[in-house]
Design an enzyme around this catalytic site. Structure first.
Site: not given
Length: 358
Positions: A178-179, A205, A298, A301
């Protein structure tokens, strides 16, 4: 207190961002700039924990400023602030793959300032808090002299060059990120000089449109094609499948092989696409011949999906805290005792190659 430098050529937008940030007790705006050149001058003066950087500016644009920031400091969080138009999306993907930590889309309804403030409060504040807290932790943490690798599941003896005792040959790799993910994926894909003999599935994401642009960008960087797959697509070895934004990607074994399913289900852990759903389905398809890799991001998940992989006899690796932009997703897996190995980003690609060749 998280110190932020705000860089935007629009006075209205700067005031809007400042109002949003300073309404939070843990955030302080320590400087502003109207273009990239001013931003670079302000860095030494303000010493921010995080930079919010507009993309389109006069004198020096955001991408040029980002490149210079990264030459000076590889770890300073930079949050790009850009429009979500097609052009804005392309520029954002370029920024993310060149080292930006994350991005926030500009409010589209600027004629309604209350609505614009609400959008920024929902989108901007969580990312500033997460990135800023990680940056502050990195400043006070003693840096390791060399990257470390450790097994965190009881009894595991993971290393760079040997597989876990009793583990099977791999048939697939699933990656959740993600991030900070785009630049991490660039690191992986550029490091693979020959195609893997198995398929790779990735959940990053990201919203619709962005994932196709990211797939196109990544395809041009490495030796394996990167697809945003269509529903019921037959999986091929040596190909990378990137989950489309706004949809979930799962896997299904059929008579003639494994197929990608692109499904419209509710978000899982507020995520769509979901790492958990990919990992769950892949564990059923590949069992002990699956490797799951959870990288920077973050939230949590991938935690439940990692449990599914371990229960099926597969392996789970996570990116280490020092090289992660945010150690939320990989940290959750490691702290739950599900990771067979904790690896620095620069070692993940080569470790996957060695693991595939076993």
């Amino acid at each position: 207190m998280i110190d932020v430098l705000v860089v935007d050529d629009s006075l209205v937008m700067r005031k809007l961002i400042i109002s949003t940030l300073e309404a939070h007790a843990s955030i302080r705006v320590v400087g502003t700039a109207e273009d990239g050149h001013q931003a670079l001058q302000a860095l030494d003066r303000c010493k921010p924990d995080l930079v919010i950087l507009d993309v389109e500016m006069p004198v020096m644009d955001g991408l040029t400023a980002l490149d210079e920031i990264r030459r000076r400091d590889r770890r300073l969080p930079v949050l790009m602030f850009s429009s979500l138009t097609q052009r804005g999306a392309q520029t954002t993907i370029e920024a993310l793959t060149r080292g930006a930590s994350d991005y926030v889309g500009k409010p589209t309804q600027m004629n309604d300032l209350n609505q614009a403030l609400q959008v920024l409060q929902q989108e901007l504040i969580p990312k500033v808090l997460a990135l800023g807290e990680c940056a502050q932790a990195a400043k006070v943490k003693a840096l390791p002299s060399t990257p470390t690798l450790r097994g965190v599941r009881p009894g595991s003896q993971a290393t760079h060059t040997t597989r876990l005792a009793g583990s099977a040959s791999l048939e697939a790799v699933c990656i959740g990120v993600s991030t900070g993910g785009p630049v991490a994926l660039v690191s992986l894909i550029e490091a693979w000089t020959t195609p893997l003999s198995i398929p790779v599935f990735v959940v990053q994401h990201m919203p619709p449109r962005f994932t196709q642009l990211l797939a196109d960008r990544l395809s041009g960087l490495g030796c394996m094609p990167v697809h945003e797959p269509y529903d019921d697509q037959l999986v091929q070895p040596g190909h990378i499948y990137l989950a489309p934004g706004g949809w979930h990607m799962t896997l299904e074994r059929k008579t003639h092989g494994v197929h990608v399913r692109v499904v419209d289900l509710p978000p899982q852990s507020s995520c769509k696409p979901s790492v958990d759903l990919l990992f769950n389905s892949a564990a059923k398809v590949y069992g002990q011949q699956l490797l799951g890799v959870v990288m920077t991001g973050m939230g949590h998940d991938g935690l439940q999906g990692s449990q599914s992989i371990v229960d099926a006899g597969g392996e789970v690796w996570v990116q280490d805290q020092y090289t992660s932009v945010v150690w939320g997703m990989p940290g959750a897996v490691a702290q739950a005792g599900l990771a067979h190995a904790v690896l620095p980003l620069q070692d993940i690609a080569s470790s996957i190659v060695r693991r595939v060749q076993v």
